[in-house]
Design a protein around this motif. Sequence first.
Motif, PDB file in Angstrom:
ATOM      1  N   GLY A 247       0.774  -1.232   0.000  1.00  0.00           N
ATOM      2  CA  GLY A 247       0.000   0.000   0.000  1.00  0.00           C
ATOM      3  C   GLY A 247       0.800   1.273   0.000  1.00  0.00           C
ATOM      4  O   GLY A 247       0.244   2.365   0.168  1.00  0.00           O
ATOM      5  N   ALA A 358      -4.636  -2.475  -2.978  1.00  0.00           N
ATOM      6  CA  ALA A 358      -5.125  -3.585  -2.157  1.00  0.00           C
ATOM      7  C   ALA A 358      -6.271  -4.308  -2.863  1.00  0.00           C
ATOM      8  O   ALA A 358      -6.302  -5.549  -2.933  1.00  0.00           O
ATOM      9  N   TYR A 385      -0.342  -8.691   0.340  1.00  0.00           N
ATOM     10  CA  TYR A 385      -0.450  -7.348  -0.225  1.00  0.00           C
ATOM     11  C   TYR A 385      -1.881  -6.960  -0.600  1.00  0.00           C
ATOM     12  O   TYR A 385      -2.089  -5.952  -1.267  1.00  0.00           O
ATOM     13  N   THR A 387      -3.736  -5.799   1.530  1.00  0.00           N
ATOM     14  CA  THR A 387      -3.993  -4.982   2.719  1.00  0.00           C
ATOM     15  C   THR A 387      -3.665  -3.519   2.445  1.00  0.00           C
ATOM     16  O   THR A 387      -2.941  -3.199   1.506  1.00  0.00           O
ATOM     17  N   PRO A 389      -2.374   0.221   4.385  1.00  0.00           N
ATOM     18  CA  PRO A 389      -1.764   0.761   5.604  1.00  0.00           C
ATOM     19  C   PRO A 389      -2.692   1.750   6.301  1.00  0.00           C
ATOM     20  O   PRO A 389      -3.453   2.479   5.651  1.00  0.00           O
ATOM     21  N   TRP A 398      -1.631  -2.656   9.137  1.00  0.00           N
ATOM     22  CA  TRP A 398      -2.222  -2.966   7.837  1.00  0.00           C
ATOM     23  C   TRP A 398      -3.556  -3.666   8.053  1.00  0.00           C
ATOM     24  O   TRP A 398      -3.643  -4.673   8.770  1.00  0.00           O
TER      25      TRP A 398
END
Length: 608
Positions: A247, A358, A385, A387, A389, A398
């Motif tokens: 992110g 994301a 990935y 996710t 932040p 995250w």
Amino acid sequence: MPTSLHPVVARVTERLAARSSARRTAYLARIADAVQAGPARTALGCANLAHGFAACAPTDKIALRGTVTPNIAIVSAYNDMLSAHQPLQDYPAVLKRAIGEAGGTAQFAGGVPAMCDGITQGRAGMELSLFSRDVVAMATAVALSHDMFDGALLLGVCDKIVPGLVIGALSFGHLPVILVPAGPMHSGLPNARKAKVRKLFAQGQVGREELLEAEAASYHSPGTCTFYGTANSNQMLMEVMGLHLPGASFVPPGTELREALTAEAGRRVTELTALGGSHTPIGELLDERAFVNGVVALLATGGSTNHTLHLVAMAAAAGLELTWDDFDELSAVTPLLTRLYPNGTADVNHFHAAGGTAFLIGELLDAGLLHADARTVGGKTLADYRTAPRLGPDGLTWDPGPKESADREVLRPVSDPFDTHGGLHTVHGNLGRAVVKVSAVDAAHRTVEAPARVFDSQQALQAAFEAGELDRDVVAVVRYQGPRANGMPELHKLTPPLSVLQDRGHRVALVTDGRMSGASGSVPAAIHLSPEAAAGGPLARVRDGDVIRLDADRGVLEVLVPAEEFAAREPAGGAPGADEQTGTGRELFAAFRRAVGPAEQGAAVFTP
């Protein structure tokens, strides 16, 4: 249950690995030989090491004498002329502090040049642009050459700079590396309005002041330009290929979250060193899975055509032989999930707000179009990935990414794509092979058959347009623009006049051995034509009036001249002579023009 990998993605990956087996094995052996027991600096002589830490603080000098503290190189493309790189000014201090808190030391190892294609468009300086990638690679290698480092942080954003940093770092593939971005500027003048003013200027309906006002309202503050060109394609690729933290790509500069992500990159790289708990050398991380993931993400987002050069060159630096055939086969099964300018009117801030990387990565993973098990710098695999932040009371965390797009005009799921085909096609025929970015081109305009008008420079085309000589169906041929001829400049300034002709109802296309970049517009453009005219390519034998057929959907590019007649023609025109390639530093790059390889092989001036 884990999603099974799409059979085409699996096949392309297996073929890439098999094709590259000998080179990849040799590369991995080379970087394995560079690994030593303990930090590399422990092998330095006493005078060498003393030189290496002479300017450090006393506590860092003590740490660098020992064998348990990781020392991290910071390599930066900072300058305060480029808006995308201006925020990098304060990064070294943030990173050094974070690395120190994580038990490491850091040194600013070197700077690399950073030029802006937006400034040099249509100018002599653009002839240095593509070659600047390999200059950046060499400068990165110089910065890392002191054998003082256990890992590296690379600070860069734009066009040739990120690929150059990666290529340079892959020469030190035994080191872990994290790319540290700066983020986009806030949205300015809407892209549709900017494009309209450019067309009006091309027709002489508005003046320079009106055009400058519109451009200044578009490019207005620190941060990356917000359209989805090569700079933002770089950011997307670095995240999907696992070299950014999850992110990190599109968080704006000057925010608390941006600073937190920058600091976290410093902490994280210490963990990735051989002295940390998660050793992850860049040369091992960037394997065939990572590059296939990068190609898929580029296609799914309609990203910059420049990456048909840069991904090939980066892969070669890792011992992998990525080809345009790989792009083409993956494009056939990769859905187009975004509409970002120039493929739409939205910018990367709209993309980020709609769900961003994301959501995109999650969709592609669930469809089996990405290798979920590819290694990354931010987690165990790319599966981590999906996710986003967040900065909260407990610091940086995250959270799971969104399950739905917040704006389906900008970002869509795989179940409802803008197109079932990726954003890039390759075309071929008796003129050679080229790349077409179809994501910005309406389906009705993807096939053009019309007489050619041949130019040996973009300035000649612009003059013909202004004289009213092109107000008809036409395939504009702009040749001697390849890497060997003049460094393969972008021809972005041709977009407004050609778009005007298309808007008037004419069938229009561009065929060139030059580049159009991530700013390619709505006119079909067969670019990066290989072999180039200056290397004896067929484009040198095209004449005014020859009928050319470009069918981007069927992959056809041909001149409709009898084969014997066409083969018997002598080449016409020619690349600029040495006396014409002086000034603005161009004379310094004569050796690059002689050494450069073809576009299909990444247009590199050296063989990794």
